[in-house]
Motif scaffolding. Structure first.
Motif, PDB file in Angstrom:
ATOM      1  N   ASN A 195     -17.699  -1.454  18.002  1.00  0.00           N
ATOM      2  CA  ASN A 195     -16.590  -1.110  18.902  1.00  0.00           C
ATOM      3  C   ASN A 195     -15.446  -0.394  18.193  1.00  0.00           C
ATOM      4  O   ASN A 195     -14.424  -0.094  18.812  1.00  0.00           O
ATOM      5  CB  ASN A 195     -16.072  -2.375  19.589  1.00  0.00           C
ATOM      6  N   MET A 196     -15.638  -0.156  16.919  1.00  0.00           N
ATOM      7  CA  MET A 196     -14.641   0.551  16.091  1.00  0.00           C
ATOM      8  C   MET A 196     -13.234  -0.052  16.234  1.00  0.00           C
ATOM      9  O   MET A 196     -12.238   0.651  16.368  1.00  0.00           O
ATOM     10  CB  MET A 196     -14.610   2.035  16.461  1.00  0.00           C
ATOM     11  N   ILE A 197     -13.188  -1.380  16.177  1.00  0.00           N
ATOM     12  CA  ILE A 197     -11.875  -2.040  16.381  1.00  0.00           C
ATOM     13  C   ILE A 197     -11.170  -2.375  15.075  1.00  0.00           C
ATOM     14  O   ILE A 197      -9.969  -2.602  15.062  1.00  0.00           O
ATOM     15  CB  ILE A 197     -12.019  -3.356  17.197  1.00  0.00           C
ATOM     16  N   LEU A 198     -11.911  -2.434  13.937  1.00  0.00           N
ATOM     17  CA  LEU A 198     -11.259  -2.926  12.717  1.00  0.00           C
ATOM     18  C   LEU A 198     -10.596  -1.780  11.951  1.00  0.00           C
ATOM     19  O   LEU A 198     -11.254  -0.841  11.510  1.00  0.00           O
ATOM     20  CB  LEU A 198     -12.271  -3.663  11.823  1.00  0.00           C
ATOM     21  N   ASN A 199      -9.295  -1.906  11.809  1.00  0.00           N
ATOM     22  CA  ASN A 199      -8.458  -0.919  11.127  1.00  0.00           C
ATOM     23  C   ASN A 199      -8.835   0.509  11.546  1.00  0.00           C
ATOM     24  O   ASN A 199      -9.176   1.350  10.704  1.00  0.00           O
ATOM     25  CB  ASN A 199      -8.565  -1.081   9.603  1.00  0.00           C
ATOM     26  N   PRO A 200      -8.741   0.791  12.831  1.00  0.00           N
ATOM     27  CA  PRO A 200      -9.192   2.092  13.310  1.00  0.00           C
ATOM     28  C   PRO A 200      -8.311   3.242  12.828  1.00  0.00           C
ATOM     29  O   PRO A 200      -7.130   3.050  12.537  1.00  0.00           O
ATOM     30  CB  PRO A 200      -9.109   1.951  14.837  1.00  0.00           C
ATOM     31  N   GLY A 201      -8.932   4.418  12.739  1.00  0.00           N
ATOM     32  CA  GLY A 201      -8.172   5.615  12.370  1.00  0.00           C
ATOM     33  C   GLY A 201      -7.893   5.722  10.886  1.00  0.00           C
ATOM     34  O   GLY A 201      -6.955   6.399  10.490  1.00  0.00           O
ATOM     35  N   LYS A 202      -8.700   5.028  10.059  1.00  0.00           N
ATOM     36  CA  LYS A 202      -8.467   5.067   8.608  1.00  0.00           C
ATOM     37  C   LYS A 202      -9.695   5.654   7.894  1.00  0.00           C
ATOM     38  O   LYS A 202     -10.823   5.528   8.364  1.00  0.00           O
ATOM     39  CB  LYS A 202      -8.198   3.654   8.065  1.00  0.00           C
ATOM     40  N   ILE A 203      -9.476   6.222   6.772  1.00  0.00           N
ATOM     41  CA  ILE A 203     -10.457   6.775   5.829  1.00  0.00           C
ATOM     42  C   ILE A 203     -11.258   7.955   6.388  1.00  0.00           C
ATOM     43  O   ILE A 203     -11.193   9.056   5.860  1.00  0.00           O
ATOM     44  CB  ILE A 203     -11.446   5.716   5.284  1.00  0.00           C
ATOM     45  N   CYS A 204     -12.077   7.716   7.440  1.00  0.00           N
ATOM     46  CA  CYS A 204     -13.075   8.737   7.764  1.00  0.00           C
ATOM     47  C   CYS A 204     -13.033   9.270   9.193  1.00  0.00           C
ATOM     48  O   CYS A 204     -13.813  10.146   9.537  1.00  0.00           O
ATOM     49  CB  CYS A 204     -14.471   8.206   7.442  1.00  0.00           C
ATOM     50  N   TYR A 205     -12.179   8.751  10.044  1.00  0.00           N
ATOM     51  CA  TYR A 205     -12.087   9.342  11.391  1.00  0.00           C
ATOM     52  C   TYR A 205     -10.691   9.092  11.947  1.00  0.00           C
ATOM     53  O   TYR A 205     -10.027   8.128  11.603  1.00  0.00           O
ATOM     54  CB  TYR A 205     -13.145   8.747  12.321  1.00  0.00           C
ATOM     55  N   ILE A 260      -7.172   5.908   0.814  1.00  0.00           N
ATOM     56  CA  ILE A 260      -7.026   7.044   1.720  1.00  0.00           C
ATOM     57  C   ILE A 260      -6.155   6.680   2.923  1.00  0.00           C
ATOM     58  O   ILE A 260      -5.302   7.451   3.342  1.00  0.00           O
ATOM     59  CB  ILE A 260      -8.421   7.519   2.213  1.00  0.00           C
ATOM     60  N   GLY A 261      -6.362   5.461   3.450  1.00  0.00           N
ATOM     61  CA  GLY A 261      -5.603   5.022   4.623  1.00  0.00           C
ATOM     62  C   GLY A 261      -5.690   6.058   5.717  1.00  0.00           C
ATOM     63  O   GLY A 261      -6.755   6.620   5.978  1.00  0.00           O
ATOM     64  N   GLY A 315       0.815  -1.216   0.000  1.00  0.00           N
ATOM     65  CA  GLY A 315       0.000   0.000   0.000  1.00  0.00           C
ATOM     66  C   GLY A 315       0.848   1.265   0.000  1.00  0.00           C
ATOM     67  O   GLY A 315       2.054   1.243   0.276  1.00  0.00           O
ATOM     68  N   LEU A 316       0.212   2.396  -0.300  1.00  0.00           N
ATOM     69  CA  LEU A 316       0.948   3.655  -0.426  1.00  0.00           C
ATOM     70  C   LEU A 316       0.350   4.770   0.444  1.00  0.00           C
ATOM     71  O   LEU A 316       0.738   5.928   0.304  1.00  0.00           O
ATOM     72  CB  LEU A 316       0.972   4.099  -1.894  1.00  0.00           C
ATOM     73  N   VAL A 317      -0.624   4.423   1.308  1.00  0.00           N
ATOM     74  CA  VAL A 317      -1.243   5.467   2.128  1.00  0.00           C
ATOM     75  C   VAL A 317      -1.339   5.065   3.608  1.00  0.00           C
ATOM     76  O   VAL A 317      -2.108   5.641   4.357  1.00  0.00           O
ATOM     77  CB  VAL A 317      -2.654   5.830   1.592  1.00  0.00           C
ATOM     78  N   GLY A 318      -0.558   4.070   3.998  1.00  0.00           N
ATOM     79  CA  GLY A 318      -0.582   3.636   5.395  1.00  0.00           C
ATOM     80  C   GLY A 318      -1.825   2.873   5.785  1.00  0.00           C
ATOM     81  O   GLY A 318      -2.117   2.718   6.975  1.00  0.00           O
ATOM     82  N   GLY A 319      -2.573   2.369   4.809  1.00  0.00           N
ATOM     83  CA  GLY A 319      -3.842   1.694   5.088  1.00  0.00           C
ATOM     84  C   GLY A 319      -3.695   0.457   5.956  1.00  0.00           C
ATOM     85  O   GLY A 319      -4.590   0.135   6.738  1.00  0.00           O
ATOM     86  N   ALA A 320      -2.583  -0.250   5.825  1.00  0.00           N
ATOM     87  CA  ALA A 320      -2.403  -1.489   6.588  1.00  0.00           C
ATOM     88  C   ALA A 320      -1.361  -1.318   7.695  1.00  0.00           C
ATOM     89  O   ALA A 320      -0.720  -2.274   8.111  1.00  0.00           O
ATOM     90  CB  ALA A 320      -2.010  -2.627   5.649  1.00  0.00           C
ATOM     91  N   SER A 335     -13.228  -0.366   0.845  1.00  0.00           N
ATOM     92  CA  SER A 335     -13.379   0.035   2.246  1.00  0.00           C
ATOM     93  C   SER A 335     -12.070  -0.119   3.031  1.00  0.00           C
ATOM     94  O   SER A 335     -12.031   0.139   4.237  1.00  0.00           O
ATOM     95  CB  SER A 335     -14.498  -0.764   2.918  1.00  0.00           C
ATOM     96  N   GLU A 336     -11.013  -0.518   2.358  1.00  0.00           N
ATOM     97  CA  GLU A 336      -9.659  -0.554   2.941  1.00  0.00           C
ATOM     98  C   GLU A 336      -9.584  -1.296   4.276  1.00  0.00           C
ATOM     99  O   GLU A 336      -8.889  -0.872   5.201  1.00  0.00           O
ATOM    100  CB  GLU A 336      -9.106   0.874   3.088  1.00  0.00           C
TER     101      GLU A 336
END
Lengths: 475, 262
Positions: free
Chosen positions: A463-473, A433-434, A82-87, A205-206
């Motif tokens: 619980n917002m646990i999956l890949n938190p802090g990405k795309i939209c918040y 977006i990552g 990846g190129l946006v820190g998504g993972a 949905s990254e």
């Protein structure tokens, strides 16, 4: 910044994970540094506390369930290209590596679909399909990405201009939701009007709404003949101005890429080969189009090539060079394929943007980005997909201090993204977006759309646990 | 400078059929291309011409459809072309092929420099170039991997020998067989293809040759008796090593050294 609270992983949870995936759970220093970053290190490194290499959907579900119950962040991980820190696991917690789920499960040659595990590499799928006389059309530049990763970013690639992006080839998928529930979305059939398309929500949905474990992908019979053309121009403006003319004349190139001479020369130096002419008939080349056409017979293709050649010569191309054997095609495309690799090899500080602009704005947009170079201490290199306006623009420096580089790049990116938005473009064409591009997305889409996306995220992931802090918040 | 390049049409794939009676390769014009090594020879000619000026001619021998490779040479920048085509040339071994080419070359004119590919990808003998030079009684150099100087009285080249590199200056007229990667061949130009689409390709038959004795050509002129021809077995030998990393690294180093990869 937000109300989401996570817990640390306890030894007991690690024991549980080890029961789920025996000998495939790594903790702390056992985890290779590669899992702390993707290919764009500029957005920062973060190591997961635990890495689990799963083999089945059920294992993924079991890991998710434990993490959900204990409010532990989970980051899905493919080939880390990846190129946006998504993972990158900026929330810590568990990383689930999908690369061992790399089996091609089978072809259905009557319905033209292939079923795979999501960790299959694009290169492996492409080659395997070719052996069957089939083509999996999506062709992103990074051939060693996982197909699951391609789906998660709706990667486009070279052939998008004719065949569309990854989304257009996803018929069905098995997904593990953040709660640990397993759902099957979509079906082999090609039409559906059956409620909200959760399948399409999952594409792009990254890894924030669910972990894709299996995919049913549309494939097509491979075209019988394929020819590539290298089309040199004196300048980029003429080069880009040709693009709509192909479509006006009913010529559908499979791929249509543009490259500027400087980037081509750097890449040829990196590869140690000379393929593209730099000067022809006394005229210095400024830019190239690389076009590929396919057809169902040699004769059909011959006609297409003839028409295409006439159009481009009339539009100001210096010449049209024909790559019609596998070796020549490979040479022509090897340069395109290695552009990013060559930039990476030659650059210590690197950032990029992956905007999409309307095709009639490509040249103007690139002239604008190039003009910003004089205001900065870094170099700007660009290439991209002329057929769909998806541009890859790189800021490169070998001698700047990191902080100064980041500061100047931020100013550059603000202007570049603002210009893309002004032209009616989008922030990302295929890289996603990552967490690296979130501010620009928010700027481009506005607070309402960002809020709706965050609310959707909450429905899938209470619980917002999956890949938190990405795309939209943000975390 | 007058340069001649010998080019050949070869099957595009390596799945070649063989006539069970004569042992001759069965050629199918539809799926064919220019011999890759000849592309290096032609590119060498084009590079030399950029410095010295002059005329590049190409010659090929084969069925009428072999004109396609001459057209391709035109699209790369060659000026003239001739095809030696006659059923009586068919089934030629290296001796008869080189003799026919030498006869054809004499028919075409006098050349300062003749360039050949090192070998073809169908016959793979790598002998035709040198034999042509014998018939023409001019010096020849094989495995030319670099042209270092082109002068009025001769050309300086690097020849790749098994254990050494020989640098030689060769007086004109001479024949050079170009090795792979001497220059990266350019792609054929569509503009040149269109400009040359009506350019004449001279076709010579046995009747046009200086020597009209049929026993010197084709199967009749070929002392080689092909007993059997077959594709080589593909080597899918694999070794799996399980050992300590350092031991394996050492083993691997020795293996690739032995195989001359490094």
């Amino acid at each position: 910044m937000n109300e989401y609270q996570y817990n640390k992983i306890t030894p007991k949870i690690i024991e549980h994970l080890k029961e789920i995936a025996p000998k495939r759970v790594l903790v702390g220093d056992e985890i290779n540094d590669d899992f702390s970053h993707d290919e764009m290190a500029i957005y920062g490194k973060a190591k997961p506390e635990v890495l689990v290499e799963t083999l089945t959907t059920e294992e993924v579900a079991a890991v998710m369930k434990i993490c959900n119950e204990n409010k532990i962040p989970v980051t899905p991980s493919g080939a880390r290209t990846g190129l946006v820190g998504g993972a990158v696991s900026i929330g810590g917690g568990v990383m689930i590596s999908m690369t061992k789920m790399n089996k091609i499960l089978g072809y259905d040659k009557e319905n033209f679909v292939v079923k795979i595990q999501s960790g299959v590499l694009l290169n492996d799928l492409a080659q395997d399909a070719e052996k069957q006389g089939l083509l999996y059309p999506p062709d992103p530049g990074e051939k060693f990405a996982t197909v699951g990763g391609n789906v998660a970013t709706n990667a486009g690639g070279m052939r998008a201009v004719k065949y569309g992006c990854t989304r257009d080839y996803v018929r069905a998928m098995t997904v593990v939701l953040p709660t640990g529930e397993i759902v099957n979305l979509g079906a082999t059939v090609s039409k559906t009007s059956s409620g909200y398309s959760l399948l399409n929500l999952m594409v792009g949905s990254e890894g924030t709404l669910g972990i894709i474990t299996e995919l049913t992908l549309k494939i097509i019979p491979a075209p019988k003949s394929v020819i590539s053309l290298i089309i040199p121009y004196e300048n980029l403006e003429d080069c880009i101005a040709t693009v709509p003319k192909f479509f006006m004349n009913h010529l559908n190139p499979q791929a249509l890429e543009f490259m500027e001479k400087e980037v081509v020369m750097d890449t040829e130096k990196f590869l140690g080969k000379q393929v593209y002419p730099k000067e022809m008939e006394g005229i210095e080349v400024g830019a190239y189009l690389l076009a590929t056409f396919d057809g169902n017979s040699e004769e059909e293709l011959e006609d297409i090539i003839e028409q295409a050649a006439e159009i481009v010569v009339e539009a100001g191309a210096i010449d049209v060079l024909v790559a019609d054997t596998p070796a020549l095609k490979k040479d022509a495309w090897s340069v395109r394929g290695a552009l990013l690799e060559a930039i990476e090899a030659d650059t210590t500080l690197l950032d990029e943007c992956d905007v999409v602009v309307p095709i009639n704005k490509i040249a103007e947009f690139l002239t604008y980005t190039k003009s910003l170079e004089s205001e900065s201490d870094f170099r700007v290199k660009s290439f991209g997909h002329a057929g769909d306006g998806n541009l890859h623009i790189y800021t490169c420096s070998n001698d700047m201090e990191l902080d100064e580089f980041k500061k100047q790049v931020a100013v550059f990116m603000d202007k570049v993204y603002a210009k893309a938005t002004e032209y009616g473009g989008m922030i990302s064409g295929e890289h996603g977006i990552g967490h690296g591009k979130m501010d620009y997305l928010a700027e481009s889409l506005g607070p309402v759309q960002m809020r709706v996306m965050e609310e959707i995220k909450k429905v899938f992931d209470p619980n917002m646990i999956l890949n938190p802090g990405k795309i939209c918040y943000k975390l | 400078m007058d340069i001649l390049v010998c080019i050949k049409q070869v099957p595009a794939s390596n799945k070649v059929e063989v006539d069970p009676v004569t042992g001759v390769l069965l050629r199918n014009g539809a799926d064919s291309k220019m011999n890759p090594y000849d592309l290096y020879a032609l590119e060498t000619a084009l590079q030399i011409r950029e410095h010295t000026g002059g005329i590049i001619s190409v010659i090929s021998m084969g069925p009428p459809q072999a004109k396609a490779v001459i057209r391709e040479a035109f699209a790369m920048g060659a000026d003239k072309g001739a095809l030696l085509s006659d059923r009586r040339f068919g089934g030629a071994d290296v001796l008869a092929t080189s003799y026919t080419l030498a006869q054809g070359i004499q028919k075409m004119g006098n050349f300062d420099l003749i360039l050949c590919g090192k070998q073809t990808t169908d016959g793979d003998t790598a002998q035709v170039g040198s034999e042509v030079s014998e018939w023409l009684n001019i010096p020849s150099v094989s495995n030319v991997r670099k042209i270092t100087k082109v002068e009025k009285d001769g050309i300086t080249i690097e020849m790749d020998l098994p254990n050494e590199l020989e640098i030689a200056k060769v007086a004109y007229p001479c024949l050079l067989s170009a090795d792979k990667d001497i220059f990266q061949p350019r792609l054929p130009s569509y503009v040149k293809k269109m400009k040359t689409k009506d350019r004449e390709i001279k076709v010579y038959s046995l009747d046009d040759m200086g020597d009209k004795d049929e026993s010197h050509y084709g199967l009749n002129g070929s002392p080689t008796q092909v007993k059997r021809i077959f594709p080589p077995e593909s080597n899918d030998h694999r070794e799996v090593w399980n050992d300590d990393g350092t031991v394996i690294a050492d083993k691997l180093f020795h293996m690739i050294s032995e195989l001359k990869f490094i």
